[in-house]
Scaffold this motif. Structure first.
Motif, mmCIF file in Angstrom:
data_model
loop_
_atom_site.group_PDB
_atom_site.id
_atom_site.type_symbol
_atom_site.label_atom_id
_atom_site.label_comp_id
_atom_site.label_asym_id
_atom_site.label_seq_id
_atom_site.Cartn_x
_atom_site.Cartn_y
_atom_site.Cartn_z
ATOM 1 N N ASP A 94 -9.557 -16.626 -7.346
ATOM 2 C CA ASP A 94 -9.947 -18.035 -7.347
ATOM 3 C C ASP A 94 -8.840 -18.947 -6.826
ATOM 4 O O ASP A 94 -9.115 -20.007 -6.261
ATOM 5 C CB ASP A 94 -10.349 -18.466 -8.756
ATOM 6 N N ALA A 95 -7.590 -18.534 -7.005
ATOM 7 C CA ALA A 95 -6.458 -19.327 -6.521
ATOM 8 C C ALA A 95 -6.190 -19.130 -5.031
ATOM 9 O O ALA A 95 -5.304 -19.780 -4.466
ATOM 10 C CB ALA A 95 -5.200 -18.978 -7.323
ATOM 11 N N GLY A 96 -6.939 -18.230 -4.394
ATOM 12 C CA GLY A 96 -6.773 -17.985 -2.964
ATOM 13 C C GLY A 96 -5.586 -17.113 -2.617
ATOM 14 O O GLY A 96 -5.226 -16.983 -1.442
ATOM 15 N N LEU A 97 -4.996 -16.455 -3.616
ATOM 16 C CA LEU A 97 -3.792 -15.659 -3.377
ATOM 17 C C LEU A 97 -4.094 -14.322 -2.709
ATOM 18 O O LEU A 97 -3.311 -13.838 -1.890
ATOM 19 C CB LEU A 97 -3.059 -15.427 -4.697
ATOM 20 N N ILE A 98 -5.224 -13.709 -3.047
ATOM 21 C CA ILE A 98 -5.551 -12.399 -2.477
ATOM 22 C C ILE A 98 -5.993 -12.537 -1.021
ATOM 23 O O ILE A 98 -5.777 -11.631 -0.201
ATOM 24 C CB ILE A 98 -6.627 -11.695 -3.324
ATOM 25 N N ALA A 99 -6.579 -13.685 -0.674
ATOM 26 C CA ALA A 99 -6.985 -13.916 0.719
ATOM 27 C C ALA A 99 -5.790 -13.986 1.654
ATOM 28 O O ALA A 99 -5.941 -13.880 2.864
ATOM 29 C CB ALA A 99 -7.807 -15.198 0.813
ATOM 30 N N GLU A 100 -4.604 -14.154 1.109
ATOM 31 C CA GLU A 100 -3.393 -14.169 1.921
ATOM 32 C C GLU A 100 -2.696 -12.806 1.916
ATOM 33 O O GLU A 100 -1.626 -12.655 2.488
ATOM 34 C CB GLU A 100 -2.421 -15.220 1.365
ATOM 35 N N GLY A 101 -3.330 -11.827 1.253
ATOM 36 C CA GLY A 101 -2.684 -10.540 1.051
ATOM 37 C C GLY A 101 -3.209 -9.433 1.933
ATOM 38 O O GLY A 101 -3.712 -9.666 3.036
ATOM 39 N N GLY A 102 -3.098 -8.198 1.431
ATOM 40 C CA GLY A 102 -3.549 -7.053 2.197
ATOM 41 C C GLY A 102 -3.348 -5.760 1.437
ATOM 42 O O GLY A 102 -2.824 -5.742 0.314
ATOM 43 N N PHE A 103 -3.772 -4.659 2.046
ATOM 44 C CA PHE A 103 -3.528 -3.317 1.523
ATOM 45 C C PHE A 103 -2.303 -2.758 2.239
ATOM 46 O O PHE A 103 -2.285 -2.662 3.462
ATOM 47 C CB PHE A 103 -4.744 -2.427 1.728
ATOM 48 N N TYR A 104 -1.281 -2.434 1.476
ATOM 49 C CA TYR A 104 0.013 -2.093 2.048
ATOM 50 C C TYR A 104 0.533 -0.712 1.666
ATOM 51 O O TYR A 104 1.630 -0.324 2.068
ATOM 52 C CB TYR A 104 1.056 -3.136 1.636
ATOM 53 N N ARG A 105 -0.255 0.063 0.922
ATOM 54 C CA ARG A 105 0.228 1.376 0.477
ATOM 55 C C ARG A 105 -0.931 2.355 0.417
ATOM 56 O O ARG A 105 -2.012 2.019 -0.067
ATOM 57 C CB ARG A 105 0.878 1.247 -0.898
ATOM 58 N N THR A 106 -0.730 3.554 0.925
ATOM 59 C CA THR A 106 -1.705 4.621 0.797
ATOM 60 C C THR A 106 -1.020 5.869 0.253
ATOM 61 O O THR A 106 0.048 6.265 0.743
ATOM 62 C CB THR A 106 -2.394 4.921 2.153
ATOM 63 N N VAL A 107 -1.621 6.455 -0.774
ATOM 64 C CA VAL A 107 -1.021 7.613 -1.456
ATOM 65 C C VAL A 107 -2.036 8.752 -1.495
ATOM 66 O O VAL A 107 -3.205 8.546 -1.853
ATOM 67 C CB VAL A 107 -0.603 7.255 -2.900
ATOM 68 N N TYR A 108 -1.580 9.943 -1.136
ATOM 69 C CA TYR A 108 -2.410 11.151 -1.212
ATOM 70 C C TYR A 108 -1.465 12.315 -1.519
ATOM 71 O O TYR A 108 -0.226 12.158 -1.463
ATOM 72 C CB TYR A 108 -3.180 11.370 0.100
ATOM 73 N N PRO A 109 -1.990 13.476 -1.892
ATOM 74 C CA PRO A 109 -1.109 14.557 -2.363
ATOM 75 C C PRO A 109 0.040 14.899 -1.427
ATOM 76 O O PRO A 109 1.144 15.189 -1.882
ATOM 77 C CB PRO A 109 -2.068 15.737 -2.527
ATOM 78 N N GLU A 110 -0.189 14.812 -0.114
ATOM 79 C CA GLU A 110 0.851 15.221 0.843
ATOM 80 C C GLU A 110 2.029 14.255 0.896
ATOM 81 O O GLU A 110 3.132 14.655 1.288
ATOM 82 C CB GLU A 110 0.250 15.373 2.238
ATOM 83 N N ASN A 111 1.833 12.982 0.537
ATOM 84 C CA ASN A 111 2.947 12.031 0.596
ATOM 85 C C ASN A 111 3.312 11.456 -0.770
ATOM 86 O O ASN A 111 4.172 10.581 -0.863
ATOM 87 C CB ASN A 111 2.647 10.896 1.594
ATOM 88 N N ASP A 112 2.659 11.956 -1.813
ATOM 89 C CA ASP A 112 2.919 11.442 -3.159
ATOM 90 C C ASP A 112 4.264 11.941 -3.666
ATOM 91 O O ASP A 112 4.530 13.144 -3.653
ATOM 92 C CB ASP A 112 1.795 11.873 -4.104
ATOM 93 N N ASN A 113 5.096 11.021 -4.106
ATOM 94 C CA ASN A 113 6.423 11.373 -4.611
ATOM 95 C C ASN A 113 6.483 11.404 -6.142
ATOM 96 O O ASN A 113 7.565 11.486 -6.719
ATOM 97 C CB ASN A 113 7.450 10.373 -4.071
ATOM 98 N N GLY A 114 5.320 11.317 -6.783
ATOM 99 C CA GLY A 114 5.235 11.403 -8.239
ATOM 100 C C GLY A 114 4.443 12.613 -8.672
ATOM 101 O O GLY A 114 4.018 13.423 -7.850
#
Length: 204
Positions: free
Chosen positions: A58-78
């Motif tokens: 509602d504050a319009g904060l997500i409209a200024e954002g994006g998806f910046y991380r993708t994690v899957y078994p081959e690159n997961d460090n946890g």
């Protein structure tokens, strides 16, 4: 009288975080560069987490954002390995205050395919400024599931699910991350540039 009681329920203010939420399910639309994702926000079972997410919308904060991380078994460090995409506000944008942590045992919302949840560090540091979407079932993210932050065992705060646009989620998940990262834990997971969220709003 029935309509009056429904109105009262719809404007209830939950004290944790003081975010207003509706007594009915709310659908949020994220219009991204790769397509549209619709999320059903469970304000009844997860009022604190969903309230924070909706406040950022509602504050319009997500409209200024994006998806910046993708994690899957081959690159997961946890451990245990997981598959998610993470998004929210981007550097240079200030989010709202963090909220109390709602565990999956409190809400009953488990981290199944398409479920959305608040990202966090320590307990009580999560907010709608950073969230992730599960790709496939991810029980390790539930309370006691093993993917704990700093060994706290509290899991993450799930508050809704994708009801349309999982094809977009999967396309983001398949995007090629940058090779480096300032944090070893995030190495090989960061999307640079991110997949931008162009518009974010409640569906009428």
């Amino acid at each position: 009288m029935k309509s009056a009681s429904r109105l009262c329920a719809a404007v209830t203010i939950f004290m944790a975080g003081m975010f207003p939420v509706s007594a009915d399910a709310v659908t949020v639309v994220l219009e991204t560069q790769l397509g549209v994702i619709e999320i059903e926000v469970d304000v009844d079972r997860a009022p604190v987490s969903s309230g924070s997410f909706l406040a950022h919308i509602d504050a319009g904060l997500i409209a200024e954002g994006g998806f910046y991380r993708t994690v899957y078994p081959e690159n997961d460090n946890g451990s245990p390995k997981i598959s998610v995409i993470q998004g929210g506000i981007l550097p240079g944008t200030n989010g709202l205050e963090p909220v109390e942590h709602e565990t999956t045992s409190q809400t009953g919302i488990l981290h199944g395919n398409g479920v959305i949840s608040l990202a966090r560090g320590a307990v009580g540091t999560g907010s709608g400024a950073a969230f992730f979407i599960c790709v496939g079932d991810q029980p390790a993210l539930d309370m006691g599931g093993g993917r704990a932050v700093s060994g706290d065992g509290q899991g993450f705060a799930a508050f809704g699910k994708v009801v349309s646009g999982m094809d977009v989620v999967l396309e983001i998940h398949r995007a090629k991350p940058a090779s480096g990262a300032g944090d070893a834990y995030l190495a090989g997971q960061i999307l640079d540039p991110p997949v931008r969220i162009l518009k974010a709003y409640r569906k009428k």
